[in-house]
Design a protein around this motif. Structure first.
Motif, PDB file in Angstrom:
ATOM      1  N   ILE A   1       0.836  -1.205   0.000  1.00 29.00           N
ATOM      2  CA  ILE A   1       0.000   0.000   0.000  1.00 29.00           C
ATOM      3  C   ILE A   1       0.869   1.252   0.000  1.00 29.00           C
ATOM      4  O   ILE A   1       0.613   2.206  -0.743  1.00 29.00           O
ATOM      5  CB  ILE A   1      -0.956  -0.013   1.207  1.00 29.00           C
ATOM      6  N   VAL A   2       1.913   1.254   0.834  1.00 24.17           N
ATOM      7  CA  VAL A   2       2.815   2.410   0.902  1.00 24.17           C
ATOM      8  C   VAL A   2       3.503   2.633  -0.444  1.00 24.17           C
ATOM      9  O   VAL A   2       3.593   3.765  -0.939  1.00 24.17           O
ATOM     10  CB  VAL A   2       3.861   2.224   2.022  1.00 24.17           C
ATOM     11  N   ILE A   3       3.987   1.543  -1.057  1.00 29.65           N
ATOM     12  CA  ILE A   3       4.693   1.662  -2.336  1.00 29.65           C
ATOM     13  C   ILE A   3       3.759   2.154  -3.438  1.00 29.65           C
ATOM     14  O   ILE A   3       4.143   2.988  -4.263  1.00 29.65           O
ATOM     15  CB  ILE A   3       5.332   0.314  -2.717  1.00 29.65           C
ATOM     16  N   VAL A   4       2.516   1.667  -3.439  1.00 27.54           N
ATOM     17  CA  VAL A   4       1.549   2.121  -4.432  1.00 27.54           C
ATOM     18  C   VAL A   4       1.254   3.606  -4.253  1.00 27.54           C
ATOM     19  O   VAL A   4       1.140   4.357  -5.238  1.00 27.54           O
ATOM     20  CB  VAL A   4       0.256   1.291  -4.343  1.00 27.54           C
ATOM     21  N   MET A   5       1.137   4.047  -3.004  1.00 28.68           N
ATOM     22  CA  MET A   5       0.909   5.467  -2.744  1.00 28.68           C
ATOM     23  C   MET A   5       2.087   6.306  -3.240  1.00 28.68           C
ATOM     24  O   MET A   5       1.910   7.376  -3.816  1.00 28.68           O
ATOM     25  CB  MET A   5       0.681   5.698  -1.252  1.00 28.68           C
ATOM     26  N   LEU A   6       3.308   5.806  -3.005  1.00 28.47           N
ATOM     27  CA  LEU A   6       4.494   6.511  -3.497  1.00 28.47           C
ATOM     28  C   LEU A   6       4.520   6.534  -5.024  1.00 28.47           C
ATOM     29  O   LEU A   6       4.921   7.531  -5.644  1.00 28.47           O
ATOM     30  CB  LEU A   6       5.766   5.842  -2.958  1.00 28.47           C
ATOM     31  N   TYR A   7       4.096   5.421  -5.635  1.00 24.40           N
ATOM     32  CA  TYR A   7       4.035   5.338  -7.097  1.00 24.40           C
ATOM     33  C   TYR A   7       3.061   6.377  -7.649  1.00 24.40           C
ATOM     34  O   TYR A   7       3.391   7.116  -8.588  1.00 24.40           O
ATOM     35  CB  TYR A   7       3.605   3.934  -7.502  1.00 24.40           C
ATOM     36  N   LEU A   8       1.857   6.433  -7.071  1.00 22.90           N
ATOM     37  CA  LEU A   8       0.859   7.392  -7.532  1.00 22.90           C
ATOM     38  C   LEU A   8       1.335   8.829  -7.303  1.00 22.90           C
ATOM     39  O   LEU A   8       1.087   9.710  -8.135  1.00 22.90           O
ATOM     40  CB  LEU A   8      -0.471   7.147  -6.809  1.00 22.90           C
ATOM     41  N   LEU A   9       2.027   9.047  -6.191  1.00 15.74           N
ATOM     42  CA  LEU A   9       2.583  10.371  -5.925  1.00 15.74           C
ATOM     43  C   LEU A   9       3.642  10.724  -6.976  1.00 15.74           C
ATOM     44  O   LEU A   9       3.697  11.865  -7.466  1.00 15.74           O
ATOM     45  CB  LEU A   9       3.194  10.415  -4.523  1.00 15.74           C
ATOM     46  N   GLY A  10       4.481   9.734  -7.318  1.00 13.70           N
ATOM     47  CA  GLY A  10       5.498   9.963  -8.336  1.00 13.70           C
ATOM     48  C   GLY A  10       4.882  10.296  -9.683  1.00 13.70           C
ATOM     49  O   GLY A  10       5.364  11.186 -10.390  1.00 13.70           O
TER      50      GLY A  10
ATOM     51  N   PHE B   1       1.897  11.655 -10.160  1.00 11.28           N
ATOM     52  CA  PHE B   1       1.295  12.991 -10.043  1.00 11.28           C
ATOM     53  C   PHE B   1       2.354  14.082 -10.166  1.00 11.28           C
ATOM     54  O   PHE B   1       2.175  15.066 -10.886  1.00 11.28           O
ATOM     55  CB  PHE B   1       0.566  13.106  -8.703  1.00 11.28           C
ATOM     56  N   LEU B   2       3.474  13.897  -9.468  1.00  8.27           N
ATOM     57  CA  LEU B   2       4.535  14.904  -9.501  1.00  8.27           C
ATOM     58  C   LEU B   2       5.176  14.998 -10.882  1.00  8.27           C
ATOM     59  O   LEU B   2       5.546  16.084 -11.340  1.00  8.27           O
ATOM     60  CB  LEU B   2       5.599  14.577  -8.446  1.00  8.27           C
ATOM     61  N   SER B   3       5.303  13.843 -11.568  1.00  4.98           N
ATOM     62  CA  SER B   3       5.898  13.860 -12.903  1.00  4.98           C
ATOM     63  C   SER B   3       4.990  14.557 -13.910  1.00  4.98           C
ATOM     64  O   SER B   3       5.464  15.165 -14.870  1.00  4.98           O
ATOM     65  CB  SER B   3       6.205  12.432 -13.369  1.00  4.98           C
ATOM     66  N   LEU B   4       3.667  14.478 -13.690  1.00  6.87           N
ATOM     67  CA  LEU B   4       2.727  15.186 -14.555  1.00  6.87           C
ATOM     68  C   LEU B   4       2.761  16.690 -14.284  1.00  6.87           C
ATOM     69  O   LEU B   4       2.555  17.494 -15.195  1.00  6.87           O
ATOM     70  CB  LEU B   4       1.307  14.645 -14.347  1.00  6.87           C
ATOM     71  N   LYS B   5       3.036  17.059 -13.036  1.00  9.10           N
ATOM     72  CA  LYS B   5       3.023  18.463 -12.645  1.00  9.10           C
ATOM     73  C   LYS B   5       4.340  19.152 -12.974  1.00  9.10           C
ATOM     74  O   LYS B   5       4.352  20.325 -13.364  1.00  9.10           O
ATOM     75  CB  LYS B   5       2.731  18.569 -11.147  1.00  9.10           C
ATOM     76  N   TRP B   6       5.454  18.421 -12.810  1.00  6.36           N
ATOM     77  CA  TRP B   6       6.778  19.006 -13.031  1.00  6.36           C
ATOM     78  C   TRP B   6       7.480  18.311 -14.192  1.00  6.36           C
ATOM     79  O   TRP B   6       7.949  17.175 -14.065  1.00  6.36           O
ATOM     80  CB  TRP B   6       7.625  18.893 -11.768  1.00  6.36           C
ATOM     81  N   PRO B   7       7.571  18.960 -15.340  1.00  6.01           N
ATOM     82  CA  PRO B   7       8.234  18.365 -16.509  1.00  6.01           C
ATOM     83  C   PRO B   7       9.686  17.975 -16.246  1.00  6.01           C
ATOM     84  O   PRO B   7      10.180  17.005 -16.814  1.00  6.01           O
ATOM     85  CB  PRO B   7       8.151  19.482 -17.562  1.00  6.01           C
ATOM     86  N   GLY B   8      10.374  18.733 -15.379  1.00  3.36           N
ATOM     87  CA  GLY B   8      11.767  18.423 -15.076  1.00  3.36           C
ATOM     88  C   GLY B   8      11.913  17.060 -14.435  1.00  3.36           C
ATOM     89  O   GLY B   8      12.823  16.285 -14.771  1.00  3.36           O
ATOM     90  N   LEU B   9      11.005  16.734 -13.509  1.00  2.00           N
ATOM     91  CA  LEU B   9      11.027  15.423 -12.865  1.00  2.00           C
ATOM     92  C   LEU B   9      10.678  14.333 -13.860  1.00  2.00           C
ATOM     93  O   LEU B   9      11.260  13.248 -13.843  1.00  2.00           O
ATOM     94  CB  LEU B   9      10.043  15.406 -11.690  1.00  2.00           C
ATOM     95  N   ARG B  10       9.731  14.634 -14.756  1.00  2.00           N
ATOM     96  CA  ARG B  10       9.335  13.655 -15.772  1.00  2.00           C
ATOM     97  C   ARG B  10      10.502  13.324 -16.687  1.00  2.00           C
ATOM     98  O   ARG B  10      10.708  12.165 -17.056  1.00  2.00           O
ATOM     99  CB  ARG B  10       8.152  14.201 -16.572  1.00  2.00           C
ATOM    100  N   LYS B  11      11.277  14.337 -17.042  1.00  2.00           N
ATOM    101  CA  LYS B  11      12.436  14.097 -17.898  1.00  2.00           C
ATOM    102  C   LYS B  11      13.518  13.308 -17.168  1.00  2.00           C
ATOM    103  O   LYS B  11      14.240  12.514 -17.774  1.00  2.00           O
ATOM    104  CB  LYS B  11      13.000  15.430 -18.383  1.00  2.00           C
ATOM    105  N   ALA B  12      13.614  13.524 -15.847  1.00  8.47           N
ATOM    106  CA  ALA B  12      14.619  12.801 -15.068  1.00  8.47           C
ATOM    107  C   ALA B  12      14.267  11.324 -14.942  1.00  8.47           C
ATOM    108  O   ALA B  12      15.140  10.452 -14.959  1.00  8.47           O
ATOM    109  CB  ALA B  12      14.754  13.422 -13.682  1.00  8.47           C
ATOM    110  N   ILE B  13      12.967  11.032 -14.837  1.00  6.25           N
ATOM    111  CA  ILE B  13      12.514   9.638 -14.700  1.00  6.25           C
ATOM    112  C   ILE B  13      12.481   8.938 -16.051  1.00  6.25           C
ATOM    113  O   ILE B  13      12.980   7.827 -16.216  1.00  6.25           O
ATOM    114  CB  ILE B  13      11.127   9.589 -14.034  1.00  6.25           C
TER     115      ILE B  13
END
Length: 234
Positions: A75-84, A86-98
């Motif tokens: 459950i914790v890992i899934v929450m972190l995944y969904l957070l990741g 969400f953040l990648s959709l909001k911040w293009p810089g993070l999306r490019k890093a991933i």
């Protein structure tokens, strides 16, 4: 709920219950994560898949390990995944890093060795992907890009593109997706209702046009013009 906790031994029924609970829990987890996690294994998705597989597998092979810890961790890992996500959709810089930006493997009909080396694929792998796309000559490829999910996008040189009706400005019929009206000898009455037809019409059409009965039909589809396409058991 003894099977849920770690024990020195489990009965056959408890092992079965543990497997069933784990199976349903994994299905629910993937449902929450969304189809992106199974259709496009990008870096983040691949890491999550490895971790979840390892977490769930241990309680299914070792009775001393309880399911509670695996469930909470998942459950914790899934929450972190969904957070990741969400953040990648909001911040293009993070999306490019991933997710790394696509880079060329073929450009203007020439194979780029540096691109192959960076993607860690061989010439044979590239040729295999070309064959899958029905491309027999590398020279026909204007651009081939290595995507972040490990797929290759091919773009043909315009002179080798298939000619479409739009090239000649021809009028075409609108797209129509045929609906399955009979599947393995069973009529889908919701489709009949949607096209405002009765069961008798379908049965009479099968007999008059296809000389067959509904029980002999493996698959039958119908288009917007009410034309049947019938496949019989062979």
């Amino acid at each position: 709920m003894h099977f849920f906790h770690g024990q020195e031994s489990l009965t056959i029924v408890e092992w079965i219950l543990r497997a069933v609970v784990s199976f349903l829990f994994v299905i629910l987890t993937v449902k929450i994560m969304g189809t992106r996690a199974i259709s496009q294994l990008r870096l983040l998705d691949f890491v999550i898949a490895l971790i979840l597989g390892n977490i769930i597998a241990h309680p299914l092979s070792d009775q001393r390990i309880g399911l509670k810890g695996s469930v909470v961790t998942t459950i914790v890992i899934v929450m972190l995944y969904l957070l990741g996500i969400f953040l990648s959709l909001k911040w293009p810089g993070l999306r490019k890093a991933i997710n790394s930006a696509p880079f060329p493997l073929i450009k203007e009909g020439e194979i780029l060795y540096k691109g192959l080396k960076r993607a860690r694929i061989s010439i044979d792998d590239l040729l295999a992907e070309l064959r899958k796309e029905k491309i027999e000559d590398v020279k026909k490829v204007a651009l081939a890009l290595w995507e972040s999910d490990g797929e290759i996008s091919f773009f043909l040189d315009p002179q080798f593109e298939a000619i479409t009706p739009s090239f000649y400005q021809l009028q075409t019929e609108p797209f129509d997706l045929p609906q399955t009206i009979i599947r393995e000898g069973r009529i889908d009455f919701s489709v009949l209702q949607h096209i405002n037809k009765e069961e008798d019409w379908l049965l009479n059409t099968l007999k008059s046009q296809h000389q067959t009965d509904v029980h002999d039909v493996l698959l039958a589809t119908i288009d917007r013009k009410a034309s049947l396409n019938v496949f019989l058991y062979r």
